[in-house]
Design an enzyme around this catalytic site. Sequence first.
Site, short mmCIF file in Angstrom:
data_model
loop_
_atom_site.label_atom_id
_atom_site.label_comp_id
_atom_site.label_asym_id
_atom_site.label_seq_id
_atom_site.Cartn_x
_atom_site.Cartn_y
_atom_site.Cartn_z
CG ASN A 1 -2.15 0.89 1.04
OD1 ASN A 1 -2.05 1.95 0.44
ND2 ASN A 1 -3.29 0.48 1.56
CG ASP A 2 1.36 3.20 3.66
OD1 ASP A 2 0.33 3.77 3.27
OD2 ASP A 2 1.47 2.67 4.79
CB VAL A 3 6.04 0.54 -0.45
CG1 VAL A 3 6.49 0.47 0.99
CG2 VAL A 3 5.27 -0.70 -0.84
#
Length: 463
Positions: free
Chosen positions: A389-391
């Site tokens: 997700n965040d990466v």
Amino acid sequence: MNTLVSVLYIVAFALFIYGLMGMTGPRTAVRGNWIAATGMAIAVVATLLLPGMGNWLLIALGIGIGAVIGVPAARRVKMTAMPQMVALFNGVGGGAVALIAWVEFRVTDGYEGEPRYVAIASLFAAIVGSVSFWGSNVAFGKLQEILPGKPITVGRLQQPLNLAVLLAAVTCAVLIASGMRSEWLIVVVLVAAALVGVMVVLPIGGADMPVVISLLNALTGLSAAAMGLALDNTALIVGGMIVGASGSILTNLMAQAMNRSIPAIVAGGFGGDAAAGAPGAGGAGDRPVRSTSAADAAIQLAYAGRVMVVPGYGMAVAQAQHAVREMADLLEAKGIDVAYAVHPVAGRMPGHMNVLLAEADVPYGALKEMDESNSAFPQVDVSLVIGANDVTNPAAQTDPASPIYGMPILHVTSSRSVIVLKRSMGSGFAGIDNALFTDPKTAMLFGDAKESVAGIVEELKVL
């Protein structure tokens, strides 16, 4: 006997370093572990040979209890729980050092007659070891979801409060080193340091947890080295410095990978586990989300020339690594090039994705680091994002107001198309929406990652 112990220590240190060299790749990591473990066994035996060792019955009892608890726990732990185990076992090392420092204070009657450096090193070990133990326990609680993954803080008072408690621990340590022998002082040192460990890690969110685990690991090593200096034990000094140095280097590298400073992380990280939204809703406002099916995803992959798999914590939760390997084998049999883009902080501990993929016998050469992956994405036909997700969040590059702005990410949007496997539109550790999910290039395949990949595998078999 002292000469024999010195020789055994040298052999043990050589095995430590040689074993560490084996950790550079999955093919040699198991052998490296065994080599380092052999070195530790030799170091323990050498220490037990030192003249004036204590109660052998208590030593044997301690070893037995540790083995009975540690071996089954390590053998039964699931790969999804590996970060928690690493945090917990690392913390135990720091706790042991703190207790040894307390015992040393009692045995020497407050370091009476001991050189000043012994008192300073022992007190340093007591503070850092206690911080590491209790901080690691909080990290374990967050990873195990016993504690909320989001930051827990008292706002602007957090940092002054942290400094005040740390100052109390240091002040008591200075009083002890200057000659005061009240045992209440060492108790205050340990308790205040424990509070520091708890209060420093509680405000750190899930997004920073891999860096925190690495940092606490380094602190445990430094506390062990300091205790080795106080006890004049070469094995503790060398072993602790190896752990402290390697942990410090890893912490710095991971912080750089997130474009964040270590002081900023310690001052209070961002992110927490956000509630997952329903498929197709809530992830990025009211912008449309394009869904797909396992059959359509299989067709898209089968007609690709190059596929990049982007693993994340969702793959770990679903234990989908073996299904991913089977899917990759089918694609490669069709002449499709398959590689894996691994972000340095994907997952919940350093190297989390590498461990999972190695477990599924994914060739190490197929794993691409972030820079190499980003250079390759423009030539990739399909990027298959599995629970990351965040990466992969474009906000890190496009939204200055985002808390992850400036963090290096995997540029999956540079590929021709993207398929995201995810349970829902819920946020990642940072607790923010991911614009990737609503990108025109992206198709969302909702559901358990293992089941979704298994569905793709079945469809590929009939194509």
